[in-house]
Motif scaffolding. Sequence first.
Motif, PDB file in Angstrom:
ATOM      1  N   GLU A  62       0.817  -1.203   0.000  1.00 45.17           N
ATOM      2  CA  GLU A  62       0.000   0.000   0.000  1.00 45.17           C
ATOM      3  C   GLU A  62       0.856   1.260   0.000  1.00 45.17           C
ATOM      4  OE1 GLU A  62      -3.910  -1.769   2.387  1.00 45.17           O
ATOM      5  OE2 GLU A  62      -2.201  -0.939   3.501  1.00 45.17           O
ATOM      6  N   ALA A  63       1.989   1.214   0.709  1.00 47.50           N
ATOM      7  CA  ALA A  63       2.892   2.368   0.722  1.00 47.50           C
ATOM      8  C   ALA A  63       3.465   2.615  -0.675  1.00 47.50           C
ATOM      9  CB  ALA A  63       4.021   2.135   1.730  1.00 47.50           C
ATOM     10  N   ILE A  64       3.804   1.526  -1.400  1.00 44.80           N
ATOM     11  CA  ILE A  64       4.296   1.670  -2.771  1.00 44.80           C
ATOM     12  C   ILE A  64       3.212   2.276  -3.664  1.00 44.80           C
ATOM     13  CG2 ILE A  64       4.929   0.358  -4.845  1.00 44.80           C
ATOM     14  CD1 ILE A  64       7.241   0.577  -2.983  1.00 44.80           C
ATOM     15  N   ALA A  65       1.996   1.760  -3.564  1.00 47.04           N
ATOM     16  CA  ALA A  65       0.900   2.223  -4.420  1.00 47.04           C
ATOM     17  C   ALA A  65       0.587   3.695  -4.171  1.00 47.04           C
ATOM     18  CB  ALA A  65      -0.338   1.368  -4.177  1.00 47.04           C
ATOM     19  N   ARG A  66       0.517   4.080  -2.900  1.00 48.26           N
ATOM     20  CA  ARG A  66       0.181   5.477  -2.599  1.00 48.26           C
ATOM     21  C   ARG A  66       1.317   6.418  -2.987  1.00 48.26           C
ATOM     22  NH1 ARG A  66      -3.356   5.618   3.019  1.00 48.26           N
ATOM     23  NH2 ARG A  66      -4.640   3.775   2.578  1.00 48.26           N
ATOM     24  N   SER A  96      -2.777  -5.982  -5.843  1.00 49.63           N
ATOM     25  CA  SER A  96      -4.053  -5.646  -5.193  1.00 49.63           C
ATOM     26  C   SER A  96      -4.043  -4.215  -4.685  1.00 49.63           C
ATOM     27  CB  SER A  96      -4.323  -6.616  -4.040  1.00 49.63           C
ATOM     28  OG  SER A  96      -4.491  -7.935  -4.515  1.00 49.63           O
ATOM     29  N   ALA A  97      -2.936  -3.798  -4.096  1.00 48.54           N
ATOM     30  CA  ALA A  97      -2.834  -2.424  -3.590  1.00 48.54           C
ATOM     31  C   ALA A  97      -2.806  -1.417  -4.733  1.00 48.54           C
ATOM     32  CB  ALA A  97      -1.585  -2.287  -2.725  1.00 48.54           C
ATOM     33  N   LEU A  98      -2.075  -1.728  -5.798  1.00 47.15           N
ATOM     34  CA  LEU A  98      -2.006  -0.817  -6.940  1.00 47.15           C
ATOM     35  C   LEU A  98      -3.379  -0.620  -7.567  1.00 47.15           C
ATOM     36  CD1 LEU A  98       1.303  -2.040  -8.635  1.00 47.15           C
ATOM     37  CD2 LEU A  98       0.911   0.223  -7.635  1.00 47.15           C
ATOM     38  N   GLN A 102      -6.095  -0.302  -6.190  1.00 49.41           N
ATOM     39  CA  GLN A 102      -6.881   0.673  -5.420  1.00 49.41           C
ATOM     40  C   GLN A 102      -6.454   2.106  -5.718  1.00 49.41           C
ATOM     41  OE1 GLN A 102      -9.479  -0.559  -3.636  1.00 49.41           O
ATOM     42  NE2 GLN A 102      -8.737  -2.495  -4.541  1.00 49.41           N
ATOM     43  N   ALA A 103      -5.276   2.280  -6.340  1.00 53.14           N
ATOM     44  CA  ALA A 103      -4.761   3.633  -6.554  1.00 53.14           C
ATOM     45  C   ALA A 103      -4.539   3.961  -8.025  1.00 53.14           C
ATOM     46  CB  ALA A 103      -3.431   3.807  -5.795  1.00 53.14           C
ATOM     47  N   LEU A 104      -4.269   2.940  -8.862  1.00 57.65           N
ATOM     48  CA  LEU A 104      -3.960   3.148 -10.272  1.00 57.65           C
ATOM     49  C   LEU A 104      -4.813   2.217 -11.118  1.00 57.65           C
ATOM     50  CD1 LEU A 104      -0.034   2.980 -10.070  1.00 57.65           C
ATOM     51  CD2 LEU A 104      -1.467   4.968  -9.650  1.00 57.65           C
ATOM     52  N   LEU A 105      -4.777   2.435 -12.436  1.00 54.47           N
ATOM     53  CA  LEU A 105      -5.400   1.505 -13.366  1.00 54.47           C
ATOM     54  C   LEU A 105      -4.399   0.391 -13.650  1.00 54.47           C
ATOM     55  CD1 LEU A 105      -7.664   0.721 -15.355  1.00 54.47           C
ATOM     56  CD2 LEU A 105      -6.513   2.144 -17.078  1.00 54.47           C
ATOM     57  N   VAL A 106      -4.760  -0.847 -13.342  1.00 52.12           N
ATOM     58  CA  VAL A 106      -3.849  -1.986 -13.475  1.00 52.12           C
ATOM     59  C   VAL A 106      -4.262  -2.831 -14.670  1.00 52.12           C
ATOM     60  CG1 VAL A 106      -3.028  -4.116 -12.399  1.00 52.12           C
ATOM     61  CG2 VAL A 106      -3.265  -2.035 -11.026  1.00 52.12           C
ATOM     62  N   SER A 107      -3.287  -3.166 -15.521  1.00 44.81           N
ATOM     63  CA  SER A 107      -3.532  -4.031 -16.681  1.00 44.81           C
ATOM     64  C   SER A 107      -2.534  -5.175 -16.665  1.00 44.81           C
ATOM     65  CB  SER A 107      -3.369  -3.248 -17.996  1.00 44.81           C
ATOM     66  OG  SER A 107      -4.335  -2.235 -18.112  1.00 44.81           O
ATOM     67  N   ASP A 127       7.756 -10.426   1.974  1.00 46.85           N
ATOM     68  CA  ASP A 127       7.295 -10.141   3.336  1.00 46.85           C
ATOM     69  C   ASP A 127       7.326  -8.649   3.643  1.00 46.85           C
ATOM     70  OD1 ASP A 127      10.052 -10.305   3.181  1.00 46.85           O
ATOM     71  OD2 ASP A 127      10.317 -11.225   5.149  1.00 46.85           O
ATOM     72  N   VAL A 128       8.215  -7.897   3.003  1.00 48.49           N
ATOM     73  CA  VAL A 128       8.213  -6.443   3.166  1.00 48.49           C
ATOM     74  C   VAL A 128       6.947  -5.849   2.542  1.00 48.49           C
ATOM     75  CG1 VAL A 128       9.379  -4.306   2.478  1.00 48.49           C
ATOM     76  CG2 VAL A 128      10.722  -6.243   3.323  1.00 48.49           C
ATOM     77  N   LEU A 129       6.540  -6.376   1.408  1.00 49.38           N
ATOM     78  CA  LEU A 129       5.320  -5.891   0.751  1.00 49.38           C
ATOM     79  C   LEU A 129       4.078  -6.214   1.564  1.00 49.38           C
ATOM     80  CD1 LEU A 129       6.113  -6.856  -2.961  1.00 49.38           C
ATOM     81  CD2 LEU A 129       5.885  -4.537  -2.059  1.00 49.38           C
ATOM     82  N   GLU A 130       4.078  -7.349   2.231  1.00 46.87           N
ATOM     83  CA  GLU A 130       2.883  -7.789   2.955  1.00 46.87           C
ATOM     84  C   GLU A 130       2.845  -7.302   4.404  1.00 46.87           C
ATOM     85  OE1 GLU A 130       2.936 -12.009   2.479  1.00 46.87           O
ATOM     86  OE2 GLU A 130       2.482 -11.930   0.331  1.00 46.87           O
ATOM     87  N   PHE A 131       3.983  -6.942   4.966  1.00 54.75           N
ATOM     88  CA  PHE A 131       4.052  -6.506   6.371  1.00 54.75           C
ATOM     89  C   PHE A 131       3.287  -5.192   6.550  1.00 54.75           C
ATOM     90  CE2 PHE A 131       6.068  -4.180   9.851  1.00 54.75           C
ATOM     91  CZ  PHE A 131       6.051  -5.130  10.863  1.00 54.75           C
TER      92      PHE A 131
END
Length: 570
Positions: A16-20, A43-45, A47-52, A177-181
């Motif tokens: 989520e931090a990466i996406a925001r 999944s996080a992206l 919520q913030a961007l258009l994902v293809s 695990d960094v992405l999911e933590f």
Amino acid sequence: MNGAPAGHVAILSGAEAIARTAADEGFQLAFVYPGTSELALCSALAQALLVSNSRGDAEAVFFAGGANLVPPARAIAVVHGARGLTNAAGAIADLRRNEIPAVVVVGLPSTQSRRFQPPHGEDDLVAGVGAFAKAAFEILDEPGDLTDVAVSEAMRAACRGAASLPTGPVILGLPQDVLEFRGHRVANKVPQTEEKPASGELAAAALDIANALRPVILVDDLYIRGGAYALRTLDTFADAIAAPVFQVAYRRGPMLFAQLNEDDVVNFRGHIEPDNPAAVAISSADMIITVEDRNMYPRVVGPLPACRKVALSSNPAMTAKNEYLGSGDRLIVGYPPLLLEELTERLHPLKPRSPLPVQSEPSEDDASTLAERFVEAIGASLSRLDDPYIVDDSQMLGGLIARHFRKLPRETTIFGDHGGFVGAGSSFAVGLSIANPTRPVLCLLGDQGFTNGVKALVAAGEQATRLVFVVANNGESVSLRKQARSLERVGDEAPNWLRNVSSLNYTAVARAAGLSATQVDLYADGPYAVERAITDGFATGMPSFVEILLPPLGDFWDGVWTVQGRDHER
């Protein structure tokens, strides 16, 4: 977690931090080809961007590169570690060669699994593939050892690194695990500062140019990416010093790139090539100013005269490698349109204005050939559209169009590939089209480029974009056959290893991918059928495909693809 302000609870996951952070930096699109490590990030992206889904590793990178061809950069790529990143290495290298900004986020094995790799991953993967990128870095610490803004700061640094001059792809590796933590927050956005060239360098260069009697300006196509501002500043500068302007010509490999014209730059005198009589001004120049040089080495432009030179470049390493600068010459680093604007201001009190006579338009040959009428048909189809883009991955067809560039409408924007990655054009075009849904995109493909980039058609079939693929099917590799014949390596008949696969039906493949598709035989149906097929393709409002049957090696391709460079000239 370390680094959280008093009373602040960080509740974001790393994904989520990466996406925001990506959204905060202005990104709108993410092209992904995920494995297990990237599921949380995708999944996080979303919520913030258009994902293809790009349907391929290299395609994810090329799609992002295509979306970022028109500034500002709007797309990132997400690929899986190990096999995904290695598959995408060529695409990353091609973006770097073309100086296209992109952030490539790579999901890595969890920090707990790292010591067991392979098969979970590869040792030093990011650093190894990073040799093909502008920059690469990864987070190695376990989630509990990171500050709560470390992930966001890493993403922000990758975004800024890709966008800084010279622009290019940056790889960011993140463990699963960094992405999911859950325990991250978004780092504050810090304003960027731009480095400006020393005023002393500009003043000295202006004085050198003012003292020149026969200055000449040489431009590479990358400069034209700057658009109207770049053209205006070049025109004003050339007028201020009464210098003719010449552009690098590419006559082998990828050949179709953006070209200058006299309407935008009055002092434009054509290309740097032997059959341009105006180019004799280069050999007699006492000052040469190069602008955004990338390929002004002898094989491409011939030997340059031993006079004073000033080079304006956003990528000094690419200018220096061409070896025409001597100890008394100047290399000024920065954004060239701005440098030209500042030089013009400094030149104003130093050099009286003495404009060159305006060059008359070259006359068109009344007895136009079938090849010319074919290019004219492509231009006619584009003239019905507003501000079309062309993405070229065709080499021989691109070279043919480059020879008859005036047949295209002036509003056409050209994107060629200096990396020569045969098969990249389809993916570049898809990314460009998704990022610019209201703009028509024509993608020119050679038959080899089509087969090498066919996965992009699968993704294109899912999109509602104004995109038309044109495949020039001449039955063989005309460029390689022409080259081989010059070396007396092949006879009059193309060997099997230079012919197309006879059992592969390009049009049927395109239809299977969900595109409307048609085939045109130029000899049997004529140029108007080409114009109509392309026009009809754009009218669908969906990705379409046109296969054009063209002649093999012969008169049709005369003048396209020189079999040797210019480094033999003296």
